[in-house]
Each structure stands twice: as structure tokens, then as C-alpha cells.
Write a protein that holds these residues in place. Sequence first.
Motif, short mmCIF file in Angstrom:
data_model
loop_
_atom_site.label_atom_id
_atom_site.label_comp_id
_atom_site.label_asym_id
_atom_site.label_seq_id
_atom_site.Cartn_x
_atom_site.Cartn_y
_atom_site.Cartn_z
N MET A 113 0.83 -1.20 0.00
CA MET A 113 0.00 0.00 0.00
C MET A 113 0.87 1.26 0.00
SD MET A 113 -3.29 1.09 2.30
CE MET A 113 -4.14 -0.42 1.93
N ILE A 114 1.98 1.22 0.70
CA ILE A 114 2.89 2.37 0.71
C ILE A 114 3.40 2.64 -0.70
CG2 ILE A 114 5.15 3.18 1.51
CD1 ILE A 114 4.55 1.67 4.16
N PHE A 115 3.80 1.58 -1.40
CA PHE A 115 4.29 1.74 -2.76
C PHE A 115 3.18 2.16 -3.72
CE2 PHE A 115 7.91 -0.53 -1.03
CZ PHE A 115 8.96 0.17 -1.61
N ALA A 116 1.96 1.69 -3.48
CA ALA A 116 0.83 2.11 -4.31
C ALA A 116 0.55 3.61 -4.12
CB ALA A 116 -0.41 1.29 -3.97
N ILE A 117 0.62 4.08 -2.89
CA ILE A 117 0.42 5.51 -2.61
C ILE A 117 1.54 6.33 -3.25
CG2 ILE A 117 0.40 7.26 -0.77
CD1 ILE A 117 -1.05 5.07 0.97
N LEU A 118 2.78 5.85 -3.11
CA LEU A 118 3.90 6.55 -3.74
C LEU A 118 3.73 6.59 -5.26
CD1 LEU A 118 6.93 5.26 -1.63
CD2 LEU A 118 6.03 7.60 -1.71
N SER A 119 3.24 5.50 -5.83
CA SER A 119 2.98 5.45 -7.26
C SER A 119 1.98 6.53 -7.66
CB SER A 119 2.45 4.07 -7.65
OG SER A 119 2.05 4.04 -9.00
N ALA A 120 0.93 6.68 -6.88
CA ALA A 120 -0.08 7.70 -7.16
C ALA A 120 0.51 9.11 -7.05
CB ALA A 120 -1.27 7.55 -6.21
N VAL A 121 1.34 9.33 -6.04
CA VAL A 121 1.98 10.65 -5.87
C VAL A 121 2.89 10.96 -7.06
CG1 VAL A 121 3.64 11.96 -4.47
CG2 VAL A 121 1.82 10.65 -3.35
N PHE A 122 3.71 9.98 -7.44
CA PHE A 122 4.61 10.20 -8.58
C PHE A 122 3.84 10.36 -9.88
CE2 PHE A 122 7.89 7.92 -5.87
CZ PHE A 122 8.56 9.09 -5.54
N ALA A 123 2.76 9.61 -10.06
CA ALA A 123 1.94 9.75 -11.26
C ALA A 123 1.31 11.13 -11.33
CB ALA A 123 0.86 8.67 -11.30
#
Length: 145
Positions: free
Chosen positions: A3-13
Motif C-alpha cells: 500500500m505504501i508503494f501504491a500511494i507513492l505510485s499515485a503521488v509520482f503519477a
Amino acid sequence: MWMIFAILSAVFAAATSVLAKVGIEHVDSNLATAIRTLVVLVMAWLVVFITHRIGHSGDSLAATIQAISPRSWSFLILSGLATGASWLCYFYAIKIGDVSKVVPIDKCSLVLTIIFAVIFLGESLTWKTIIGCILLLAGTMIMIL
């Protein structure tokens, strides 16, 4: 941890969309896509070299690559082609349109991904997922109108 990496993915996107819109201002969208892709390519290989050196003992990177099955190669290549097509369309769309309208439509890929996962991967579809998809599509329509 996922979930942390999914949130980071959203932030970077999110950052990607805004940064790309500014960067593409006086640049052909296809050239901008190629430049972005080159940066991603260099970054991805750098991460591969660093993590392989840290995380693998014994096998060389070449041996690890050679161990990839033809089926995996085929699907990774198809995935890369789909990514390239997506990026080309996305960059052209943000070049000529508002990011605030392009991104919600682009994110409808979430709904399409769920549909594809059910059809091609046999994943289950729950009422919760169906209602969520309907709400996402409704929200997208509200944002772009």
C-alpha cells in the motif's frame, strides 16, 4: 508494504502529469514521450543493476535475463508496447487538452484493468468492485463535463 508503494505510485503519477504539461509546452508530444522514456529506461536499468548487486548472490545478471521464459518475454514486450502507446496518446492529450480533464479519463484505465483482469485472468468481481467502478466512472464524467 504494497500500500505504501501504491500511494507513492499515485503521488509520482500525479507529479508526472503536472511536470509533463509544463515540460511539453514548446515540444512535440512524440519527442517529449521519447525523452521521458529514455529517462525511465536509464532509471530502470540503474535500479536493476543496484538491486541485482545487492539482492542476488551467485547468478549473474545475464544468467538471470537468460532464464526468462519465451512466454514471459512475449508478454513483457506486449506490455511495453501497450505502455508506449499509452504514453504517446497521453502526452498528445495533455499537449492539446487540460491536464485536469485528461488525467481523470486516463485513470479510467483502473476500470478497464478490473474488467480485463476478470476476463483474462479469471479474477473475481464483487458487488463492491462493481459499485466502485460505477462511482469512478460517474466521478470522471462529473470532472470532465
